[in-house]
Motif scaffolding. Structure first.
Motif, PDB file in Angstrom:
ATOM      1  N   ASN A  20       0.840  -1.192   0.000  1.00 33.55           N
ATOM      2  CA  ASN A  20       0.000   0.000   0.000  1.00 33.55           C
ATOM      3  C   ASN A  20       0.880   1.249   0.000  1.00 33.55           C
ATOM      4  O   ASN A  20       2.103   1.171   0.061  1.00 33.55           O
ATOM      5  CB  ASN A  20      -0.954   0.004   1.210  1.00 33.55           C
ATOM      6  CG  ASN A  20      -0.222  -0.242   2.513  1.00 33.55           C
ATOM      7  OD1 ASN A  20       0.828   0.340   2.782  1.00 33.55           O
ATOM      8  ND2 ASN A  20      -0.754  -1.125   3.335  1.00 33.55           N
ATOM      9  N   GLY A  21       0.213   2.402  -0.115  1.00 34.30           N
ATOM     10  CA  GLY A  21       0.945   3.662  -0.145  1.00 34.30           C
ATOM     11  C   GLY A  21       1.633   3.949  -1.461  1.00 34.30           C
ATOM     12  O   GLY A  21       2.457   4.855  -1.547  1.00 34.30           O
ATOM     13  N   THR A  22       1.272   3.199  -2.507  1.00 37.28           N
ATOM     14  CA  THR A  22       1.944   3.345  -3.796  1.00 37.28           C
ATOM     15  C   THR A  22       1.176   4.288  -4.719  1.00 37.28           C
ATOM     16  O   THR A  22       0.027   4.673  -4.449  1.00 37.28           O
ATOM     17  CB  THR A  22       2.099   1.987  -4.502  1.00 37.28           C
ATOM     18  OG1 THR A  22       0.813   1.555  -4.959  1.00 37.28           O
ATOM     19  CG2 THR A  22       2.684   0.936  -3.564  1.00 37.28           C
ATOM     20  N   LEU A  23       1.813   4.617  -5.832  1.00 34.35           N
ATOM     21  CA  LEU A  23       1.156   5.442  -6.835  1.00 34.35           C
ATOM     22  C   LEU A  23      -0.096   4.759  -7.374  1.00 34.35           C
ATOM     23  O   LEU A  23      -1.124   5.406  -7.610  1.00 34.35           O
ATOM     24  CB  LEU A  23       2.126   5.747  -7.977  1.00 34.35           C
ATOM     25  CG  LEU A  23       1.572   6.564  -9.154  1.00 34.35           C
ATOM     26  CD1 LEU A  23       1.063   7.918  -8.696  1.00 34.35           C
ATOM     27  CD2 LEU A  23       2.651   6.746 -10.234  1.00 34.35           C
ATOM     28  N   VAL A  24      -0.040   3.440  -7.553  1.00 34.73           N
ATOM     29  CA  VAL A  24      -1.216   2.712  -8.031  1.00 34.73           C
ATOM     30  C   VAL A  24      -2.383   2.850  -7.056  1.00 34.73           C
ATOM     31  O   VAL A  24      -3.525   3.087  -7.462  1.00 34.73           O
ATOM     32  CB  VAL A  24      -0.877   1.226  -8.282  1.00 34.73           C
ATOM     33  CG1 VAL A  24      -2.151   0.386  -8.413  1.00 34.73           C
ATOM     34  CG2 VAL A  24      -0.028   1.088  -9.536  1.00 34.73           C
ATOM     35  N   ASN A  25      -2.108   2.709  -5.761  1.00 36.87           N
ATOM     36  CA  ASN A  25      -3.172   2.893  -4.768  1.00 36.87           C
ATOM     37  C   ASN A  25      -3.794   4.280  -4.868  1.00 36.87           C
ATOM     38  O   ASN A  25      -5.021   4.443  -4.786  1.00 36.87           O
ATOM     39  CB  ASN A  25      -2.622   2.678  -3.351  1.00 36.87           C
ATOM     40  CG  ASN A  25      -2.086   1.283  -3.118  1.00 36.87           C
ATOM     41  OD1 ASN A  25      -0.885   1.104  -2.898  1.00 36.87           O
ATOM     42  ND2 ASN A  25      -2.949   0.288  -3.156  1.00 36.87           N
TER      43      ASN A  25
END
Length: 350
Positions: free
Chosen positions: A143-148
């Protein structure tokens, strides 16, 4: 939002060859609604004798071959309006038609993470990614990614492979990324990247004194022992980086590099290979190197810069729908600016 800029005018950069003349995105035609996909592709003689499942995987590479084979069997992917088996051999003049309801392509969950959006329309989003943000979920980064963040900002991105991503930059590299908002845009941008016609320019600070610009053309593959690293090795994928010297200091050089290809860690590996590793690189530098006689300010700045000094500053592309040339720019982040200013004051060239 930063002061990043976009332009639809012809490029005025002089340092590098810019976008090549671009053809229309491809010979796809489509009508996209919320979740229903309708695509057509006209084959030509270059596909003569090839299996239809192989052809479909080449034409629509954002879907897996197994998924396309299943769509063939289920009648979602037709050849001249007819259902055929995956082993059908093409005659080279068929019309492929794909009609399917898109399902979620990612298990990642949306998260309300702020995005620095430089530009957005119905087809693309250009984002200025901050230092420390992972682009895509993976081991240790669920989590915490650009995709999220993208899934929250634009929920329909769940219908696209990799949520519309067509290229990546490292977690601790800052700067510009383009993301597709529909499959046509994703096809078009992927094709531009494959044709090496996407203009990607990075600013970097490296150790040592580079005398003049040049080109690094060395193949890159995964390091055989240290799996975190990439390396210059025979049999690697072709990798080409063009560069120009922008500013010289006593012990460092500010460089602008243009990617012709986009391999993992490409700039970091290439500049380490020619003897000029990037300041702060935690993977390709064993320790911080502080020049003899460095001031306390310079020493503290170098020791406190704990990521590769690399920023994706410029991004040029052909808009998937309008076919306009677009150029985006993103200013240096604060830590990069501080590093450059410190070098200017504490490590001036003689």
């Amino acid at each position: 939002m930063t002061s990043a800029q976009s332009s639809n005018s012809n490029f005025s950069e002089n340092d590098f060859n810019l976008l090549e003349d671009s053809e229309d995105a491809d010979n796809h035609t489509s009508a996209l609604t919320a979740t229903r996909l309708s695509l057509q592709f006209q084959l030509d003689d270059s596909y003569l004798g090839q299996r239809i499942d192989q052809v479909a995987a080449a034409v629509w590479s954002d879907f897996s071959r197994e998924k396309l084979k299943q769509w063939l069997k289920d009648g979602h992917l037709l050849v001249n309006g007819n259902t055929v088996k995956p082993k059908y051999k093409c005659e080279g003049n068929e019309l492929l038609t794909l009609e399917v309801e898109l399902e979620a392509q990612t298990s990642a969950q949306p998260e309300n993470i702020p995005l620095d959006i430089v530009y957005e329309d119905d087809d693309i989003i250009v984002i200025n990614k901050p230092v420390g943000m992972v682009v895509h979920p993976g081991a240790g980064n669920s989590n915490g990614t650009l995709v999220n963040a993208l899934l929250h900002h634009y929920p329909k991105s769940s219908e696209l492979t990799r949520a519309g991503l067509v290229h990546r930059i490292d977690k601790d590299t800052s700067g510009l990324l383009v993301v597709a908002k529909n499959l046509e845009a994703q096809f078009s941008l992927s094709k531009q990247l494959a044709k090496k016609s996407v203009y990607r320019v990075y600013d970097l600070i490296c150790y040592g004194n580079i005398i003049a610009g040049g080109t690094i053309d060395e193949p890159i593959k995964r390091h055989p022992v240290d799996r975190i690293k990439m390396a210059i090795l025979p049999g690697g994928r072709d990798a080409v980086t063009h560069y120009n010297v922008k500013e010289r200091f006593q012990n460092f050089t500010r460089v602008q590099a243009q990617l012709e290809t986009g391999r993992t860690h490409q700039i970091r590996v290439h500049f380490t290979y020619i003897g000029y590793p990037l300041v702060g690189d935690p993977v390709y530098m064993s320790r911080v190197k502080v020049p003899a006689g460095a001031s306390e300010l310079l020493s503290d700045t170098l020791r406190g810069f704990k990521r590769q000094a690399l920023h994706a500053a410029k991004l040029g592309l052909i808009h998937p729908r309008s076919k306009e040339e677009m150029l985006f720019e993103a200013p240096w982040p604060e830590d990069f600016t501080t590093l450059v200013n410190t070098l200017r004051s504490e490590n001036k060239a003689y």
